[in-house]
Design an enzyme around this catalytic site. Structure first.
Site, short mmCIF file in Angstrom:
data_model
loop_
_atom_site.label_atom_id
_atom_site.label_comp_id
_atom_site.label_asym_id
_atom_site.label_seq_id
_atom_site.Cartn_x
_atom_site.Cartn_y
_atom_site.Cartn_z
CB SER A 30 -0.95 0.01 1.20
OG SER A 30 -0.22 -0.04 2.40
CB THR A 64 -1.58 6.02 4.33
OG1 THR A 64 -2.67 6.04 3.42
CG2 THR A 64 -0.75 7.25 4.22
CB THR A 90 -0.67 6.17 0.35
OG1 THR A 90 -1.45 4.98 0.28
CG2 THR A 90 -1.36 7.24 -0.48
NE ARG A 108 -8.68 7.43 -4.17
CZ ARG A 108 -8.02 7.21 -3.03
NH1 ARG A 108 -6.73 6.98 -3.06
NH2 ARG A 108 -8.65 7.21 -1.88
N GLY A 122 -6.02 10.42 -3.41
CA GLY A 122 -6.65 10.36 -2.09
C GLY A 122 -6.26 11.54 -1.22
CB THR A 175 -3.96 5.74 7.87
OG1 THR A 175 -3.87 4.54 7.10
CG2 THR A 175 -4.50 5.40 9.24
N GLY A 176 -6.38 5.40 5.86
CA GLY A 176 -7.69 4.82 5.58
C GLY A 176 -8.33 5.45 4.37
N1 GLY Z 1 -5.42 7.16 2.72
C1 GLY Z 1 -4.91 6.78 1.48
C2 GLY Z 1 -5.81 6.95 0.35
O1 GLY Z 1 -7.02 6.96 0.51
O2 GLY Z 1 -5.33 7.05 -0.76
#
Ligand code: GLY
Length: 331
Positions: free
Chosen positions: A88, A191, A209, A219, A221, A242-243
């Site tokens: 990740s 992340t 990440t 995309r 984040g 994170t998440g």
């Molecule tokens: N927290 C990492 C992402 O959503 O890309």
């Protein structure tokens, strides 16, 4: 003061806003961070998930040698970026829907200077490119091909980031062609965000990440977005996230955590309140894992997540340990 500085003192001055020595715009925004009962803890480094343990080790070796928090967080997260087994972050990260590994990262220092890259391909250590953006350009964020070209100009080598393992998993996924919410748990760590306070009491943070596995191409984040994936205010503290990045962006998550600490909340309380806000703003909570991690100016750390399972690596002069964060919901 440079253009990339997050707030322009010139613009604020033209609005007639007066700055105090501590940098706060008005008395109503003064730092209400509680004074610590014991001496300020420093240095301290914290980072998200179990992969943070190795990253903290690298950061700590710099902090204990009296290096800056900025150097520590950059070198710390580079360890995770270069770990090909981590799916990740950086090398070995899961690709997008089309099989391209695209990376997001940002960095911020104690002077509110910041740099970011997004949707960057073929570069193993995006955090160091983000630092170059911060230190070598008048900009804050460079994305896509522009970021890749910028990295080559700065001497970063081209590297294939798609490992055989990640490619095989992507091919398996492709057979189902389903855009799923990522399963963010202790096995798919998401992340790495890292925050540090150095011997001089200065704070910095880094966040990096490969993002949502099999995301739509292009995309981006929360991780490279200052105020969402990371925020540092050297008067108050620092936070990272994170998440599920989309949920973090919706509440400007890391900035929210820092502002809650400004209002006197502890790092734990601030992270919990930000999580509660995310929960309040989303109807569909299924799979919506978000974790916040915070470190305040007193060297106190805390973390909190929507679902169980989020943990963070903590290192100071006395200990190096993995701490389970509080959470709102069981899976
Ligand atoms: N927290 C990492 C992402 O959503 O890309």
């Amino acid at each position: 003061m440079k253009r990339r500085t997050f707030l322009s003192s010139t613009a604020l001055a033209s609005l007639g806003v007066l700055f105090t020595r501590s940098g706060f715009a008005s008395s109503s925004e003064r730092n209400t961070i509680k004074q610590p009962s014991s001496p300020i803890k420093k240095p301290v480094v914290v980072s998200t998930w179990i992969h943070g343990m190795d990253a903290n080790k690298a950061a700590w070796s710099l902090l204990k040698a009296n290096k800056s928090a900025l150097d520590a967080v950059e070198q710390g997260v580079r360890v995770t970026e270069s770990d090909a087994t981590n799916r990740s972050v950086g090398l070995g990260g899961n690709p997008d829907r089309d099989g391209n590994v695209t990376l997001d990262a940002c960095i911020m220092n104690h002077e509110s200077e910041c740099g970011a890259v997004a949707c960057l391909q073929n570069i193993e250590n995006p955090i160091s490119v983000a630092r170059k953006v911060m230190e070598g350009t008048p900009h804050v964020m460079i994305v896509g091909k522009g970021a890749e070209e910028f990295a080559y100009e700065k001497g970063f080598p081209k590297k294939n980031l798609l490992t055989d393992e990640a490619k095989t998993a992507w091919e398996k996924w492709k057979a189902t062609e389903e855009l799923k919410k990522p399963e963010i748990n202790h096995e798919n760590h998401d992340t790495i965000g890292m925050l540090a306070i150095d011997e001089d009491g200065n704070l910095s943070g880094a966040c990096t990440t490969s993002g949502w596995a099999y995301k739509l191409p292009g995309r981006v984040g929360d991780s490279p977005i200052i105020g969402a994936g990371l925020f540092v205010d050297n008067e108050i503290g620092a936070a990272c996230a994170t998440g599920m990045g989309e949920a973090v962006i919706r509440i400007a998550g890391s900035h929210t955590v820092v502002e809650l600490m400004r209002q006197g909340k502890t790092p734990n309380e601030a992270c919990k309140l930000a999580v509660e806000r995310i929960i309040a703003k989303h109807k569909d909570l299924k799979g919506l894992q978000v974790g916040f991690l915070a470190l305040n100016k007193n060297g106190e750390a805390g973390g909190y997540s929507t679902y169980a399972g989020f943990n963070y690596a903590y290192t100071d002069n006395a200990k190096a340990e993995l701490i389970d964060a509080g959470y709102e919901m069981e899976w």
